[in-house]
Design a protein around this motif. Structure first.
Motif, PDB file in Angstrom:
ATOM      1  N   ALA A  16      -7.725   4.183  10.354  1.00 16.42           N
ATOM      2  CA  ALA A  16      -6.598   3.380  10.964  1.00 16.42           C
ATOM      3  C   ALA A  16      -5.414   4.345  10.967  1.00 16.42           C
ATOM      4  CB  ALA A  16      -6.075   2.104  10.545  1.00 16.42           C
ATOM      5  N   ALA A  17      -5.013   4.918   9.950  1.00 11.61           N
ATOM      6  CA  ALA A  17      -3.614   5.924   9.933  1.00 11.61           C
ATOM      7  C   ALA A  17      -4.036   7.102   9.261  1.00 11.61           C
ATOM      8  CB  ALA A  17      -2.767   4.827   9.139  1.00 11.61           C
ATOM      9  N   PRO A  18      -4.353   8.079  10.180  1.00 10.50           N
ATOM     10  CA  PRO A  18      -4.943   9.316   9.263  1.00 10.50           C
ATOM     11  C   PRO A  18      -4.165  10.015   8.395  1.00 10.50           C
ATOM     12  CG  PRO A  18      -5.267   9.238  11.643  1.00 10.50           C
ATOM     13  CD  PRO A  18      -4.434   8.028  11.409  1.00 10.50           C
ATOM     14  N   ALA A  19      -2.866   9.543   8.392  1.00 10.62           N
ATOM     15  CA  ALA A  19      -2.051  10.094   7.435  1.00 10.62           C
ATOM     16  C   ALA A  19      -2.431   9.507   5.834  1.00 10.62           C
ATOM     17  CB  ALA A  19      -0.473   9.909   7.658  1.00 10.62           C
ATOM     18  N   ARG A  20      -3.113   8.567   5.978  1.00 10.23           N
ATOM     19  CA  ARG A  20      -3.499   8.117   4.525  1.00 10.23           C
ATOM     20  C   ARG A  20      -4.782   8.852   3.971  1.00 10.23           C
ATOM     21  NH1 ARG A  20      -1.669   2.965   2.431  1.00 10.23           N
ATOM     22  NH2 ARG A  20      -0.451   1.981   3.969  1.00 10.23           N
ATOM     23  N   ALA A  21      -5.394   9.621   4.941  1.00 10.26           N
ATOM     24  CA  ALA A  21      -6.664  10.437   4.445  1.00 10.26           C
ATOM     25  C   ALA A  21      -6.549  11.308   3.155  1.00 10.26           C
ATOM     26  CB  ALA A  21      -7.389  11.165   5.567  1.00 10.26           C
ATOM     27  N   THR A  22      -7.187  11.313   2.328  1.00 11.51           N
ATOM     28  CA  THR A  22      -7.147  12.072   1.110  1.00 11.51           C
ATOM     29  C   THR A  22      -8.059  13.263   0.971  1.00 11.51           C
ATOM     30  OG1 THR A  22      -8.747  10.949  -0.127  1.00 11.51           O
ATOM     31  CG2 THR A  22      -6.307  10.210  -0.264  1.00 11.51           C
ATOM     32  N   ASP A  23      -8.793  13.526   2.326  1.00  9.32           N
ATOM     33  CA  ASP A  23      -9.806  14.694   2.416  1.00  9.32           C
ATOM     34  C   ASP A  23      -9.782  15.006   3.971  1.00  9.32           C
ATOM     35  OD1 ASP A  23     -11.702  16.436   2.339  1.00  9.32           O
ATOM     36  OD2 ASP A  23     -13.492  15.071   2.026  1.00  9.32           O
ATOM     37  N   LEU A  24      -9.030  16.021   4.233  1.00  6.76           N
ATOM     38  CA  LEU A  24      -9.000  16.564   5.597  1.00  6.76           C
ATOM     39  C   LEU A  24      -9.737  17.939   5.745  1.00  6.76           C
ATOM     40  CD1 LEU A  24      -5.050  15.997   6.410  1.00  6.76           C
ATOM     41  CD2 LEU A  24      -7.231  14.566   7.042  1.00  6.76           C
ATOM     42  N   SER A  25     -11.027  17.997   4.734  1.00  8.29           N
ATOM     43  CA  SER A  25     -11.672  19.156   4.901  1.00  8.29           C
ATOM     44  C   SER A  25     -12.792  18.939   6.026  1.00  8.29           C
ATOM     45  CB  SER A  25     -12.414  19.508   3.424  1.00  8.29           C
ATOM     46  OG  SER A  25     -13.333  18.440   3.286  1.00  8.29           O
ATOM     47  N   GLY A  26     -13.149  20.150   6.309  1.00 10.61           N
ATOM     48  CA  GLY A  26     -14.114  20.124   7.398  1.00 10.61           C
ATOM     49  C   GLY A  26     -13.846  19.450   8.740  1.00 10.61           C
ATOM     50  N   LEU A  27     -12.696  19.385   9.121  1.00 13.09           N
ATOM     51  CA  LEU A  27     -12.233  18.978  10.387  1.00 13.09           C
ATOM     52  C   LEU A  27     -12.285  20.028  11.240  1.00 13.09           C
ATOM     53  CD1 LEU A  27      -9.535  16.705   9.431  1.00 13.09           C
ATOM     54  CD2 LEU A  27     -11.754  16.000  10.033  1.00 13.09           C
ATOM     55  N   PRO A  28     -12.258  19.823  12.896  1.00 16.02           N
ATOM     56  CA  PRO A  28     -11.953  20.691  13.914  1.00 16.02           C
ATOM     57  C   PRO A  28     -10.743  21.520  13.782  1.00 16.02           C
ATOM     58  CG  PRO A  28     -12.347  18.649  14.805  1.00 16.02           C
ATOM     59  CD  PRO A  28     -12.620  18.584  13.458  1.00 16.02           C
ATOM     60  N   PRO A  29     -10.586  22.667  14.504  1.00 13.00           N
ATOM     61  CA  PRO A  29      -9.244  23.145  14.272  1.00 13.00           C
ATOM     62  C   PRO A  29      -8.360  22.140  15.210  1.00 13.00           C
ATOM     63  CG  PRO A  29     -10.819  24.861  15.017  1.00 13.00           C
ATOM     64  CD  PRO A  29     -11.704  23.404  14.774  1.00 13.00           C
ATOM     65  N   ALA A  30      -6.897  22.062  14.657  1.00  9.87           N
ATOM     66  CA  ALA A  30      -6.010  21.232  15.386  1.00  9.87           C
ATOM     67  C   ALA A  30      -4.804  21.816  15.877  1.00  9.87           C
ATOM     68  CB  ALA A  30      -5.758  20.282  14.188  1.00  9.87           C
ATOM     69  N   TYR A  31      -4.428  21.317  16.892  1.00 12.47           N
ATOM     70  CA  TYR A  31      -3.064  21.707  17.593  1.00 12.47           C
ATOM     71  C   TYR A  31      -2.429  20.551  17.354  1.00 12.47           C
ATOM     72  CZ  TYR A  31       0.491  23.038  20.928  1.00 12.47           C
ATOM     73  OH  TYR A  31       1.641  23.632  21.544  1.00 12.47           O
ATOM     74  N   ILE A  32      -1.109  20.633  16.790  1.00 13.23           N
ATOM     75  CA  ILE A  32      -0.222  19.482  16.380  1.00 13.23           C
ATOM     76  C   ILE A  32       1.161  19.890  17.042  1.00 13.23           C
ATOM     77  CG2 ILE A  32       0.862  18.101  14.834  1.00 13.23           C
ATOM     78  CD1 ILE A  32      -1.584  18.892  12.962  1.00 13.23           C
ATOM     79  N   ASP A  33       1.773  19.163  17.866  1.00  8.49           N
ATOM     80  CA  ASP A  33       3.075  19.499  18.214  1.00  8.49           C
ATOM     81  C   ASP A  33       3.901  18.257  18.273  1.00  8.49           C
ATOM     82  OD1 ASP A  33       2.863  18.173  20.567  1.00  8.49           O
ATOM     83  OD2 ASP A  33       3.379  19.992  21.903  1.00  8.49           O
ATOM     84  N   VAL A  34       5.257  18.414  17.847  1.00  7.86           N
ATOM     85  CA  VAL A  34       6.076  17.195  17.832  1.00  7.86           C
ATOM     86  C   VAL A  34       7.618  17.717  17.842  1.00  7.86           C
ATOM     87  CG1 VAL A  34       6.304  17.707  15.099  1.00  7.86           C
ATOM     88  CG2 VAL A  34       6.447  15.278  16.162  1.00  7.86           C
ATOM     89  N   GLY A  35       8.415  16.934  18.173  1.00  5.72           N
ATOM     90  CA  GLY A  35      10.137  17.387  18.399  1.00  5.72           C
ATOM     91  C   GLY A  35      10.674  17.368  16.948  1.00  5.72           C
ATOM     92  N   SER A  36      11.716  18.075  16.829  1.00  3.39           N
ATOM     93  CA  SER A  36      12.493  18.004  15.709  1.00  3.39           C
ATOM     94  C   SER A  36      13.417  16.898  15.393  1.00  3.39           C
ATOM     95  CB  SER A  36      13.331  19.312  15.451  1.00  3.39           C
ATOM     96  OG  SER A  36      14.247  19.237  16.710  1.00  3.39           O
ATOM     97  N   ALA A  37      13.449  15.891  16.596  1.00  2.00           N
ATOM     98  CA  ALA A  37      14.421  14.883  16.776  1.00  2.00           C
ATOM     99  C   ALA A  37      13.622  13.874  17.389  1.00  2.00           C
ATOM    100  CB  ALA A  37      15.612  15.345  17.669  1.00  2.00           C
ATOM    101  N   GLU A  38      12.506  13.308  16.466  1.00  5.26           N
ATOM    102  CA  GLU A  38      11.808  12.237  16.695  1.00  5.26           C
ATOM    103  C   GLU A  38      11.303  11.605  15.550  1.00  5.26           C
ATOM    104  OE1 GLU A  38       7.503  12.120  18.144  1.00  5.26           O
ATOM    105  OE2 GLU A  38       7.967  14.402  18.861  1.00  5.26           O
ATOM    106  N   THR A  39      10.918  10.412  15.454  1.00  6.66           N
ATOM    107  CA  THR A  39      10.418   9.890  14.352  1.00  6.66           C
ATOM    108  C   THR A  39       9.113  10.119  13.815  1.00  6.66           C
ATOM    109  OG1 THR A  39      11.356   7.756  15.422  1.00  6.66           O
ATOM    110  CG2 THR A  39       9.521   7.351  13.770  1.00  6.66           C
ATOM    111  N   PHE A  40       8.428  10.723  14.468  1.00  5.77           N
ATOM    112  CA  PHE A  40       6.957  11.086  13.934  1.00  5.77           C
ATOM    113  C   PHE A  40       7.025  12.789  13.314  1.00  5.77           C
ATOM    114  CE2 PHE A  40       4.585   8.494  17.176  1.00  5.77           C
ATOM    115  CZ  PHE A  40       4.939   7.340  16.343  1.00  5.77           C
ATOM    116  N   ARG A  41       8.303  13.482  13.397  1.00 11.66           N
ATOM    117  CA  ARG A  41       8.260  14.757  13.039  1.00 11.66           C
ATOM    118  C   ARG A  41       7.405  15.060  11.606  1.00 11.66           C
ATOM    119  NH1 ARG A  41      13.875  16.014  11.533  1.00 11.66           N
ATOM    120  NH2 ARG A  41      13.299  14.982   9.514  1.00 11.66           N
TER     121      ARG A  41
END
Length: 345
Positions: free
Chosen positions: A258-283
């Motif tokens: 439901a909320a991936p930030a809750r995950a305690t094990d992030l091993s074995g995942l595919p490569p990620a591209y993550i982008d976000v703004g410096s002036a936003e809630t989700f930063r």
């Protein structure tokens, strides 16, 4: 709307200054007028806002998406989660391209409570399908609060597994599947990566997470900084999470799907591209997610766009920062698709 400094309380007593916004983006946002609703999303106005979104958000038809024969577009009704309704998938690819194409399986944004699958396809086709020779599938997952967790992510999983199983019929390469999404869709893509890993489902080669909505707890510094400032602030965010989670909201029992930030094990995942703004809630939650992937031994490419608010490239697609962001995403996809199936971007 003051996009330079937030005078609202930080939640811990005292002020919390917000990062400055890029000047070109601020001008575009100020000029958007009615496209920005100044009041936050609340449980009281949620139904009205959903009705407004459904009325004004584009929903191009299959024929419109074909753009006079420029693209091949089909709509599929595929089996949904066990005991649940079918899921609608919109499948599109540049016309005239033979062979099995890599696939971008995409989940639209809208805070889990708004948006639709057709609305995002024109941009996806223009920015990635044409220049990279990709197929695209946009999934019409069910929206909260009418359908709460796990409905939306299970819809996405059902559609993804169906697409992988029918790769030959769809003309896609089952060894080059990329999952992606923006905002709520980015959160769903991250959750889908966790689900496919844990269930032994089809293995994507990458996850494209654009300003992803990952954390229901709403407790980061950036969440407090941007309260009443960002176009998607912590009040709107809390309303959306409450709509999705129902009785789970505010508890310690929220699962990582439901909320991936809750995950305690992030091993074995595919490569990620993550982008976000410096002036936003989700930063901060997005930066923390990239860091957690690195700590687990995984690969993540992180971009924090200076002075960017949530959805900045939607409000100002021609701004220099928006063009840079689009080019960086395209470069990552190009590198990802050029590598062997076992490689990483």
């Amino acid at each position: 709307m003051d996009l330079v400094e937030n005078r609202a309380g930080s939640g811990g007593g005292g002020r919390c200054a917000a990062p400055s916004v890029d000047g070109e983006l601020a001008v575009a946002l100020a000029a958007s007028g009615d496209r920005v609703v100044a009041e936050p999303l609340t449980p009281e106005n949620l139904a009205a806002r959903q009705e407004r979104d459904a009325a004004v958000r584009p929903r191009p038809s299959v024929e419109e998406l074909r753009d006079g024969g420029r693209f091949e577009v089909d709509e599929w009704r595929v089996p949904g989660p066990p005991g649940e309704p079918d899921v609608t998938l919109l499948s599109a690819r540049p016309a005239g391209l033979g062979g099995a194409l890599p696939l971008l399986y995409y989940m639209h944004g809208g805070g889990m409570i708004m948006g639709n699958a057709p609305s995002v396809l024109p941009q996806l086709l223009r920015e990635w399908a044409l220049p990279l020779g990709m197929a695209v599938i946009s999934v019409e997952y069910r929206l909260a609060p009418r359908v709460r967790y796990p409905g939306p992510v299970e819809d996405c999983y059902a559609g993804f597994t169906w697409a992988a199983a029918h790769a030959a019929d769809l003309g896609i390469d089952p060894d080059r599947l990329v999952i992606g999404g923006k905002s709520a869709g980015g959160g769903l893509a991250a959750a889908l990566a966790l689900l496919t890993r844990d269930r032994g489902g089809p293995t994507p080669i990458g996850q494209l997470l654009l300003c992803p909505m990952l954390d229901d707890r709403d407790a980061t510094v950036s969440s407090r900084q941007m309260a009443g400032v960002d176009v998607w602030d912590r009040i709107s965010n809390a309303t959306a999470w409450r709509a999705l989670l129902g009785d789970l909201y505010g508890t310690a029992d929220v699962p990582p799907y439901a909320a991936p930030a809750r995950a305690t094990d992030l091993s074995g995942l595919p490569p990620a591209y993550i982008d976000v703004g410096s002036a936003e809630t989700f930063r901060d939650e997005d930066v923390a997610y990239a860091d957690a992937i690195w700590q687990a031994g995984g690969r993540a490419e992180l971009h924090v766009w200076p002075g960017a608010f949530h959805g900045f490239d939607t409000f100002a697609p021609d701004a220099a920062l928006s063009r840079d962001a689009c080019e960086a995403r395209t470069r990552w996809l190009r590198r990802l698709l050029a590598r062997p199936a076992s490689g990483a971007a």
